[in-house]
Design a protein around this motif. Structure first.
Motif, PDB file in Angstrom:
ATOM      1  N   ARG A   1      -6.055   7.153  -6.431  1.00 55.85           N
ATOM      2  CA  ARG A   1      -6.877   6.510  -5.401  1.00 55.85           C
ATOM      3  C   ARG A   1      -6.243   5.244  -4.817  1.00 55.85           C
ATOM      4  O   ARG A   1      -6.937   4.285  -4.498  1.00 55.85           O
ATOM      5  CB  ARG A   1      -8.268   6.167  -5.936  1.00 55.85           C
ATOM      6  N   ASP A   2      -4.912   5.259  -4.638  1.00 51.99           N
ATOM      7  CA  ASP A   2      -4.247   4.090  -4.072  1.00 51.99           C
ATOM      8  C   ASP A   2      -4.025   4.195  -2.561  1.00 51.99           C
ATOM      9  O   ASP A   2      -3.443   3.312  -1.952  1.00 51.99           O
ATOM     10  CB  ASP A   2      -2.909   3.829  -4.780  1.00 51.99           C
ATOM     11  N   GLY A   3      -4.515   5.279  -1.954  1.00 46.34           N
ATOM     12  CA  GLY A   3      -4.356   5.455  -0.511  1.00 46.34           C
ATOM     13  C   GLY A   3      -3.053   6.120  -0.116  1.00 46.34           C
ATOM     14  O   GLY A   3      -2.746   6.239   1.075  1.00 46.34           O
ATOM     15  N   PHE A   4      -2.283   6.546  -1.105  1.00 46.33           N
ATOM     16  CA  PHE A   4      -1.015   7.227  -0.867  1.00 46.33           C
ATOM     17  C   PHE A   4      -0.954   8.506  -1.695  1.00 46.33           C
ATOM     18  O   PHE A   4      -1.458   8.541  -2.811  1.00 46.33           O
ATOM     19  CB  PHE A   4       0.186   6.358  -1.284  1.00 46.33           C
ATOM     20  N   GLU A  21       9.814  13.683   2.343  1.00 38.59           N
ATOM     21  CA  GLU A  21      10.494  12.398   2.486  1.00 38.59           C
ATOM     22  C   GLU A  21      10.544  11.897   3.927  1.00 38.59           C
ATOM     23  O   GLU A  21      10.365  10.704   4.183  1.00 38.59           O
ATOM     24  CB  GLU A  21      11.922  12.526   1.942  1.00 38.59           C
ATOM     25  N   SER A  22      10.768  12.794   4.871  1.00 38.88           N
ATOM     26  CA  SER A  22      10.871  12.370   6.269  1.00 38.88           C
ATOM     27  C   SER A  22       9.538  11.889   6.839  1.00 38.88           C
ATOM     28  O   SER A  22       9.507  11.253   7.892  1.00 38.88           O
ATOM     29  CB  SER A  22      11.436  13.506   7.132  1.00 38.88           C
ATOM     30  N   PHE A  23       8.438  12.157   6.162  1.00 38.16           N
ATOM     31  CA  PHE A  23       7.125  11.718   6.621  1.00 38.16           C
ATOM     32  C   PHE A  23       6.676  10.422   5.942  1.00 38.16           C
ATOM     33  O   PHE A  23       5.664   9.847   6.324  1.00 38.16           O
ATOM     34  CB  PHE A  23       6.078  12.817   6.391  1.00 38.16           C
ATOM     35  N   ILE A  24       7.412   9.994   4.917  1.00 37.49           N
ATOM     36  CA  ILE A  24       7.082   8.753   4.209  1.00 37.49           C
ATOM     37  C   ILE A  24       7.856   7.610   4.839  1.00 37.49           C
ATOM     38  O   ILE A  24       9.084   7.660   4.937  1.00 37.49           O
ATOM     39  CB  ILE A  24       7.427   8.864   2.705  1.00 37.49           C
ATOM     40  N   LYS A  25       7.143   6.574   5.260  1.00 35.25           N
ATOM     41  CA  LYS A  25       7.791   5.409   5.873  1.00 35.25           C
ATOM     42  C   LYS A  25       8.550   4.629   4.794  1.00 35.25           C
ATOM     43  O   LYS A  25       8.123   4.585   3.643  1.00 35.25           O
ATOM     44  CB  LYS A  25       6.748   4.551   6.567  1.00 35.25           C
ATOM     45  N   PRO A  26       9.692   4.032   5.159  1.00 34.76           N
ATOM     46  CA  PRO A  26      10.561   3.370   4.170  1.00 34.76           C
ATOM     47  C   PRO A  26       9.869   2.369   3.256  1.00 34.76           C
ATOM     48  O   PRO A  26      10.164   2.294   2.080  1.00 34.76           O
ATOM     49  CB  PRO A  26      11.611   2.662   5.034  1.00 34.76           C
ATOM     50  N   GLU A  27       8.925   1.606   3.762  1.00 41.61           N
ATOM     51  CA  GLU A  27       8.279   0.573   2.943  1.00 41.61           C
ATOM     52  C   GLU A  27       7.120   1.102   2.104  1.00 41.61           C
ATOM     53  O   GLU A  27       6.454   0.354   1.413  1.00 41.61           O
ATOM     54  CB  GLU A  27       7.807  -0.588   3.832  1.00 41.61           C
ATOM     55  N   GLN A  28       6.883   2.425   2.134  1.00 40.76           N
ATOM     56  CA  GLN A  28       5.743   2.989   1.429  1.00 40.76           C
ATOM     57  C   GLN A  28       6.174   3.810   0.214  1.00 40.76           C
ATOM     58  O   GLN A  28       7.285   4.293   0.145  1.00 40.76           O
ATOM     59  CB  GLN A  28       4.933   3.883   2.379  1.00 40.76           C
ATOM     60  N   THR A  29       5.216   3.975  -0.709  1.00 48.42           N
ATOM     61  CA  THR A  29       5.488   4.741  -1.925  1.00 48.42           C
ATOM     62  C   THR A  29       5.114   6.208  -1.801  1.00 48.42           C
ATOM     63  O   THR A  29       5.408   7.001  -2.686  1.00 48.42           O
ATOM     64  CB  THR A  29       4.707   4.145  -3.113  1.00 48.42           C
ATOM     65  N   GLY A  30       4.427   6.547  -0.716  1.00 45.84           N
ATOM     66  CA  GLY A  30       4.004   7.924  -0.517  1.00 45.84           C
ATOM     67  C   GLY A  30       3.439   8.116   0.876  1.00 45.84           C
ATOM     68  O   GLY A  30       3.616   7.274   1.754  1.00 45.84           O
TER      69      GLY A  30
END
Length: 182
Positions: free
Chosen positions: A41-44, A71-80
């Motif tokens: 439930r962390d929003g990712f 991977e191509s859908f995950i923004k660089p600063e995000q964990t998921g």
């Protein structure tokens, strides 16, 4: 090219229950799926959470292939994947597999029939407690734990008291649950 188009049409008909044509139903369904996959439930949704969810649904996917796709859908600063990223991934996969025109008329009735058919696993025109429990289990919902609880869910919408839900009862329930968007 015609072979690919025919294959897409065939896939679209074969797996139409995975894709509702109503944008409002799709958005609601996608939010629920996102929430189910986001175990902590962390929003990712991490690649690990997505892999576990697909595995629970009986879909064995190679982790490295899944990772390279997601991977191509995950923004660089995000964990998921945030919800918007998850929705973009869903749209891309939807277009890849079901990119051809839809075989349905797009009416709300047709959407409800598709949704009903997801639950009516044996195609007999009724949703039994066991069928409802199977779908809830596939979705990883805790309500699937005890058949008595699932039977209570059936009774709550079973107007004619025959112990199962027919399309009319399902439609009635959905019309009271879904509020049209303005």
């Amino acid at each position: 090219m015609e072979i690919i188009t025919n294959e897409k049409k065939k896939l679209s008909r074969q797996f139409s229950s995975f894709r509702l044509r109503s944008p409002s139903l799709n958005a609601l369904r996608l939010h629920r799926i996102f929430d189910l996959f986001d175990k902590n439930r962390d929003g990712f949704i991490t690649v690990e959470e997505l892999s576990q969810a697909l595995s629970r649904l009986g879909l064995d996917v190679d982790f490295s292939e899944l990772e390279s796709t997601v991977e191509s859908f995950i923004k660089p600063e995000q964990t998921g994947l945030r919800f918007d990223d998850f929705a973009a991934l869903h749209r891309t996969l939807d277009e890849s597999f079901f990119g051809v025109g839809c075989e349905c008329d797009g009416s709300p009735e047709s959407d409800l029939e598709e949704a009903f058919n997801v639950f009516d696993e044996d195609g007999d025109g009724f949703i039994s407690a066991v069928e409802l429990q199977n779908v809830l289990k596939k979705l990883g919902l805790p309500e699937a734990g005890e058949i008595e609880q699932v039977e209570k869910m059936i009774v709550s919408v079973d107007i004619n008291h025959d112990g199962r839900v027919d399309f009319f009862e399902f439609k009635n329930m959905m019309q009271t649950v879904l509020v049209p968007s303005s």
